[in-house]
Design a protein around this motif. Structure first.
Motif, mmCIF file in Angstrom:
data_model
loop_
_atom_site.group_PDB
_atom_site.id
_atom_site.type_symbol
_atom_site.label_atom_id
_atom_site.label_comp_id
_atom_site.label_asym_id
_atom_site.label_seq_id
_atom_site.Cartn_x
_atom_site.Cartn_y
_atom_site.Cartn_z
ATOM 1 N N UNK A 1 125.822 -52.452 30.480
ATOM 2 C CA UNK A 1 125.454 -51.520 31.026
ATOM 3 C C UNK A 1 125.283 -51.030 29.319
ATOM 4 N N UNK A 2 124.112 -50.518 30.052
ATOM 5 C CA UNK A 2 123.682 -48.870 28.760
ATOM 6 C C UNK A 2 123.782 -47.738 29.433
ATOM 7 N N UNK A 3 123.915 -46.646 28.601
ATOM 8 C CA UNK A 3 123.563 -45.301 29.238
ATOM 9 C C UNK A 3 122.258 -44.342 27.791
ATOM 10 N N UNK A 4 122.055 -43.669 28.661
ATOM 11 C CA UNK A 4 120.681 -43.249 27.575
ATOM 12 C C UNK A 4 120.307 -41.716 28.022
ATOM 13 N N UNK A 5 121.164 -41.111 27.098
ATOM 14 C CA UNK A 5 120.702 -39.882 27.004
ATOM 15 C C UNK A 5 119.433 -39.918 27.357
ATOM 16 N N UNK A 6 118.622 -37.718 27.980
ATOM 17 C CA UNK A 6 117.548 -37.700 28.486
ATOM 18 C C UNK A 6 117.889 -36.530 28.620
ATOM 19 N N UNK A 7 117.307 -35.951 27.489
ATOM 20 C CA UNK A 7 116.652 -34.131 27.513
ATOM 21 C C UNK A 7 115.676 -33.695 28.955
ATOM 22 N N UNK B 1 112.456 -39.190 24.425
ATOM 23 C CA UNK B 1 112.654 -41.013 23.981
ATOM 24 C C UNK B 1 112.537 -41.547 22.743
ATOM 25 N N UNK B 2 113.859 -42.300 21.668
ATOM 26 C CA UNK B 2 113.259 -42.841 20.561
ATOM 27 C C UNK B 2 113.006 -44.209 21.131
ATOM 28 N N UNK B 3 112.514 -45.065 20.547
ATOM 29 C CA UNK B 3 112.319 -46.298 21.607
ATOM 30 C C UNK B 3 113.026 -46.754 21.681
ATOM 31 N N UNK B 4 114.278 -47.106 20.957
ATOM 32 C CA UNK B 4 114.984 -48.191 21.430
ATOM 33 C C UNK B 4 115.779 -47.874 23.226
ATOM 34 N N UNK B 5 115.642 -46.439 23.447
ATOM 35 C CA UNK B 5 115.950 -46.020 24.179
ATOM 36 C C UNK B 5 114.844 -45.897 25.311
ATOM 37 N N UNK B 6 114.135 -46.195 24.918
ATOM 38 C CA UNK B 6 112.599 -46.583 26.293
ATOM 39 C C UNK B 6 112.785 -47.928 26.220
ATOM 40 N N UNK C 1 122.158 -46.343 33.010
ATOM 41 C CA UNK C 1 122.095 -44.812 33.533
ATOM 42 C C UNK C 1 121.405 -44.078 32.453
ATOM 43 N N UNK C 2 121.204 -42.894 33.525
ATOM 44 C CA UNK C 2 120.824 -41.363 32.508
ATOM 45 C C UNK C 2 121.577 -40.473 32.636
ATOM 46 N N UNK C 3 121.738 -40.000 31.320
ATOM 47 C CA UNK C 3 122.954 -38.410 31.674
ATOM 48 C C UNK C 3 122.124 -37.739 30.600
ATOM 49 N N UNK D 1 126.776 -48.883 26.927
ATOM 50 C CA UNK D 1 126.176 -49.015 24.929
ATOM 51 C C UNK D 1 125.632 -47.818 25.392
ATOM 52 N N UNK D 2 126.110 -46.192 24.169
ATOM 53 C CA UNK D 2 125.582 -45.542 24.434
ATOM 54 C C UNK D 2 124.291 -44.821 23.944
ATOM 55 N N UNK D 3 123.414 -44.475 24.213
ATOM 56 C CA UNK D 3 122.477 -43.920 23.163
ATOM 57 C C UNK D 3 122.294 -42.627 23.446
ATOM 58 N N UNK D 4 122.656 -41.776 22.294
ATOM 59 C CA UNK D 4 122.602 -40.229 22.853
ATOM 60 C C UNK D 4 121.511 -39.447 21.941
ATOM 61 N N UNK D 5 121.414 -38.456 22.760
ATOM 62 C CA UNK D 5 120.128 -37.417 22.809
ATOM 63 C C UNK D 5 121.126 -36.339 21.977
#
Length: 399
Positions: A1-7, A14-19, A71-73, A96-100
């Motif tokens: 699972x990937x968790x993407x931080x979104x502001x 969002x940066x390219x990896x998050x997109x 998952x969006x956070x 895997x966490x992709x943070x903002x």
């Protein structure tokens, strides 16, 4: 699972990896607000988090097994966010966490504060009374609040605690196109409710008449509502030094009285936990009021007489026995509940209680001391020392 931080800036931030993580997902998990930040061109199935969330997660993920899930956070998922929960449930190796930038980072950048010097508290799904324990002159606070009424609630609490002159800022929609900062001070805060996505910055400034409460053990006795059943200030400070609170440890405070030992245990180490056992219902209610007013509303209060009331409680790391030392079976039951490495501290002012402590000391060793406090008091036009009742204290670690 990937968790993407979104502001609050949504897809544009969002940066390219998050997109890529979002567009590659077969299933998108998130709150309704977070899912709405992703445009309709993203084709994944959208699933809102269940309520209540934690209990439903194992079944939810079982049903998603074998599918690509994102998952969006909000912001940094590991900062009061769902990322830490998912790592706990699924295991960190499966996430895997992709943070903002976190809301705290954005707030500090707007306020000109150094993030490492700021105390951050969350009032989202937690009692706002926790804020009371963090108040200190000159301290900078960031308070995460749960709704648009949060800034007014913070202002009211500050004014009630004697910090009415404190400058405040309500920071809304940080990083988004509708970002707004509203400023004022706690005792004159008159802004109407604004956006629900808001964080409150506070620079703690006490009123001139306030005597602030320190974070160290040994609060003034008049900081507590009590009926005389209170471990006095100097004895309390010595007792807390013996209890030595550590992060994550659970204290049993048996014979709570006014709750002062458990309350100062939690104030001394915010990551520690405590349960106090008090047989008198009116005293138990008083303990709860003291705990909320002194910033530790999470203190557990059990109404009942020990040792029977100890049954079913989570196993302690440390036990303090104050009231009820001489009651039949209390100290042996507390000792039996402690795991190896646990600690027992017990105080007594009576000969009967002292006999129990002497017996325990003979059986299990430990450190046995007597504490005597004298206070200067008037004697006619002069002064003399008036001794308080001596306290016998036993401290023993279980091997």
């Amino acid at each position: 699972m990937v968790v993407v931080g979104i502001g609050a800036d949504g897809w544009d931030g969002l940066a390219p990896p998050a997109r890529r993580a979002v567009t590659d997902a077969e299933v998108l998990l998130g709150s309704r607000r977070q899912l709405d930040l992703i445009g309709p061109e993203v084709q994944g199935e959208r699933v809102e988090w269940p309520t209540p969330m934690l209990a439903a997660l194992p079944g939810l993920f079982e049903g998603l097994r074998g599918r690509r899930v994102c998952a969006l956070a909000s912001g940094d998922p590991m900062f009061f966010g769902v990322g830490a929960t998912l790592c706990r449930v699924l295991g960190p190796e499966s996430v895997r966490v992709l943070a903002q930038p976190s809301s705290a980072s954005l707030a500090c950048s707007r306020l000109g504060w150094a993030l490492q010097d700021v105390t951050v508290l969350s009032g989202v799904g937690r009692p706002l009374d926790r804020l009371r324990g963090a108040l200190a002159p000159g301290r900078r606070l960031l308070v995460l609040v749960g709704d648009a009424d949060g800034p007014a609630a913070v202002a009211s609490l500050l004014a009630e605690q004697g910090y009415g002159p404190s400058p405040m800022a309500a920071l809304e929609q940080l990083g988004g196109s509708h970002e707004r900062i509203r400023r004022g001070r706690a005792d004159t805060w008159s802004h109407p409710p604004g956006d629900a996505l808001v964080l409150v910055g506070v620079e703690c400034e006490p009123s001139p008449s306030l005597v602030p409460l320190a974070g160290v053990p040994g609060l003034p006795d008049d900081a507590y509502e009590h009926d005389g059943q209170l471990t006095k200030r100097e004895i309390r400070a010595i007792t807390l030094a013996r209890l030595a609170p550590m992060p994550g440890q659970l204290l049993w405070d048996v014979g709570g009285g006014a709750g002062s030992i458990a309350i100062e245990w939690m104030r001394a180490e915010p990551a520690a936990r405590a349960v106090t056992v008090e047989r008198d219902p009116s005293r138990a209610a008083r303990i709860a009021r003291n705990a909320a007013r002194l910033g530790v509303p999470d203190l557990g209060v059990v109404v009942g007489a020990a040792p029977a009331a100890l049954s079913g409680l989570p196993a302690p790391d440390v036990v303090f026995v104050g009231g009820g030392v001489s009651a039949e079976g209390v100290v042996p039951a507390c000792w039996a509940a402690l795991p190896p490495g646990g600690r027992l501290v017990a105080n007594s002012v009576t000969l009967q209680g002292e006999r129990v402590l002497l017996d325990h000391h003979e059986r299990h060793g430990g450190d046995l001391i007597r504490i005597e406090i004298q206070r200067a008091a008037p004697v006619g036009r002069l002064s003399a020392w008036r001794p308080a009742l001596p306290v016998t204290q036993l401290t023993v670690d279980k091997t």
